[in-house]
Enzyme design. Sequence first.
Site, PDB file in Angstrom:
ATOM      1  N   GLU A 173       0.792  -1.239   0.000  1.00 40.05           N
ATOM      2  CA  GLU A 173       0.000   0.000   0.000  1.00 40.05           C
ATOM      3  C   GLU A 173       0.822   1.286   0.000  1.00 40.05           C
ATOM      4  OE1 GLU A 173      -2.988  -0.079   3.044  1.00 40.05           O
ATOM      5  OE2 GLU A 173      -4.018  -1.740   2.104  1.00 40.05           O
ATOM      6  N   GLU A 362      -5.412  -8.448   0.955  1.00 43.84           N
ATOM      7  CA  GLU A 362      -5.982  -8.190   2.282  1.00 43.84           C
ATOM      8  C   GLU A 362      -7.481  -8.034   2.103  1.00 43.84           C
ATOM      9  OE1 GLU A 362      -4.414  -4.862   4.502  1.00 43.84           O
ATOM     10  OE2 GLU A 362      -2.365  -5.665   4.466  1.00 43.84           O
TER      11      GLU A 362
HETATM   12  C1  GAL Z   1      -4.061  -1.939   5.569  1.00 36.45           C
HETATM   13  C2  GAL Z   1      -2.675  -2.273   6.087  1.00 36.45           C
HETATM   14  C3  GAL Z   1      -2.680  -3.265   7.196  1.00 36.45           C
HETATM   15  C4  GAL Z   1      -3.798  -3.046   8.165  1.00 36.45           C
HETATM   16  C5  GAL Z   1      -5.115  -2.870   7.441  1.00 36.45           C
HETATM   17  C6  GAL Z   1      -6.305  -2.601   8.340  1.00 36.45           C
HETATM   18  O1  GAL Z   1      -4.054  -0.673   4.996  1.00 36.45           O
HETATM   19  O2  GAL Z   1      -1.910  -2.805   5.042  1.00 36.45           O
HETATM   20  O3  GAL Z   1      -1.433  -3.257   7.808  1.00 36.45           O
HETATM   21  O4  GAL Z   1      -3.491  -2.025   9.007  1.00 36.45           O
HETATM   22  O5  GAL Z   1      -5.013  -1.820   6.532  1.00 36.45           O
HETATM   23  O6  GAL Z   1      -6.511  -1.255   8.524  1.00 36.45           O
END
Ligand code: GAL
Length: 454
Positions: A173, A362
Amino acid sequence: MILENLSSNIKTIVSPDFVWGAGISAYQTEGARDIDGSGKSIWENFEQGRRIKDRSSAAQACNFYNSFPSDLSMMNWLGLDHFKTSISWPRIMPDGGGAVNPKGLAYYDRLTDEMLNKGITPWYVAYHWDLPQALQDKGGWVNRDIVSYFLNYLEVCHKHLGDRVDNWIVMNEPIVFAGAGYFLGIHAPGKVGLKNFLPAMHHINLANAEGINFLQAEGAKNVGTALSFASIQSVDDSPKNEEAAQRVHATINQTFLDPMLGNWYPTTIAPFLRKIDKYVRSSDMTRIRATPDFLGVQVYTREVVKHSYLMPYLQAKILSAKKRNMPVTSLGQELYYPALSEILDWLVSHMGSKKVPLYITECGVSMPESDTIHPVEDGYRMQYYHAVFETLLPHIQSEDVRGLFYWSLMDNFEWAEGYTAPFGLFHVDFNTLERNPKQSAYWVKELAERLKRG
Ligand code: GAL
């Protein structure tokens, strides 16, 4: 009953080699940062500035550094065979460059071997935000030298783990760590303004592309990078607001995708990006291109945008979800299930012939939870996964989506939110460090079992 329907729908669409996994990151979980010769990262510094919502720190976090064998057993229990975590740059190169810390490398050896022994495929993120403080002291991502430091670090990672690890995610990200860390100052290293953001953005893009090209040249099998996207909508259909929404869209969704594709920065839509020229050298147009083996896609929400003369650079304002009376997550983001599928539609049309296989690297949500009884009742999380999977299904074949990683295996240190935003399938008691499956963990486990049943 409902899970039965979902799993049979998934089964008709998803191939048996679809990757189902869960993820964490090093800084958010490992703890143990003062032992075995680890260096300091920018986050440790940032925490000391009282910038974390609950004034907490990741000094102990989940203590994953010591408890990874039993945490990986939780992956086995869930029936998930792919695990994504990151490598801590300061742990293996305490000064960012130069000397390598053998004890740090030995830890990633043990972790990798434990995954493989447990039948779990490793996916390593090279950069998930914990820059060595020693490099920030030299300017961090604002200093162009970072590109060669990053390549040296990648070389160490791959040389050491490449014999056992096929799957590499170069960055996590970039728009978040560049935007929050070098423009808004709300993440480490807490820098603000265009004079930090633009050079950081350009150097991250160079490091990302050169990193992908380097790992591919070294023979790594599956090399990608993970970008975050938000579905962007105009508050109404007036041309002014539509154009403002396009500027926000270009800034959030295109600044780290377009250069890699060979399309340079979206300066026509977002003219403030032209100031990047100051940091560009003649060979950069070529150096900034790469063809990853896959793109990691991470979408948490949508943003609704309105034109605003008062906002510098973008002349656009993001309207808060709460003020729009929409349901919000612990991070104050709108709970909006179709965001991922809207982004997939856009990616396919935007990337055109340059489209590569996609992984949802994710996928997760956090809302306030009570942990007085176990399993924690996180029905909202099951509802989220259910709804998001349904919107995702029609895209899987047509858009070549090859896998999905739940975020996160367990509750952890949520950056500037500290421990106030639990994302885990497993609850972690941060006093005793005990882990317990939440209701959603049972749901994920049952879904995984059903999908494996053939
Ligand atoms: C993403 C990040 C993660 C985690 C997730 C939840 O942006 O890569 O590390 O924090 O959000 O907010």
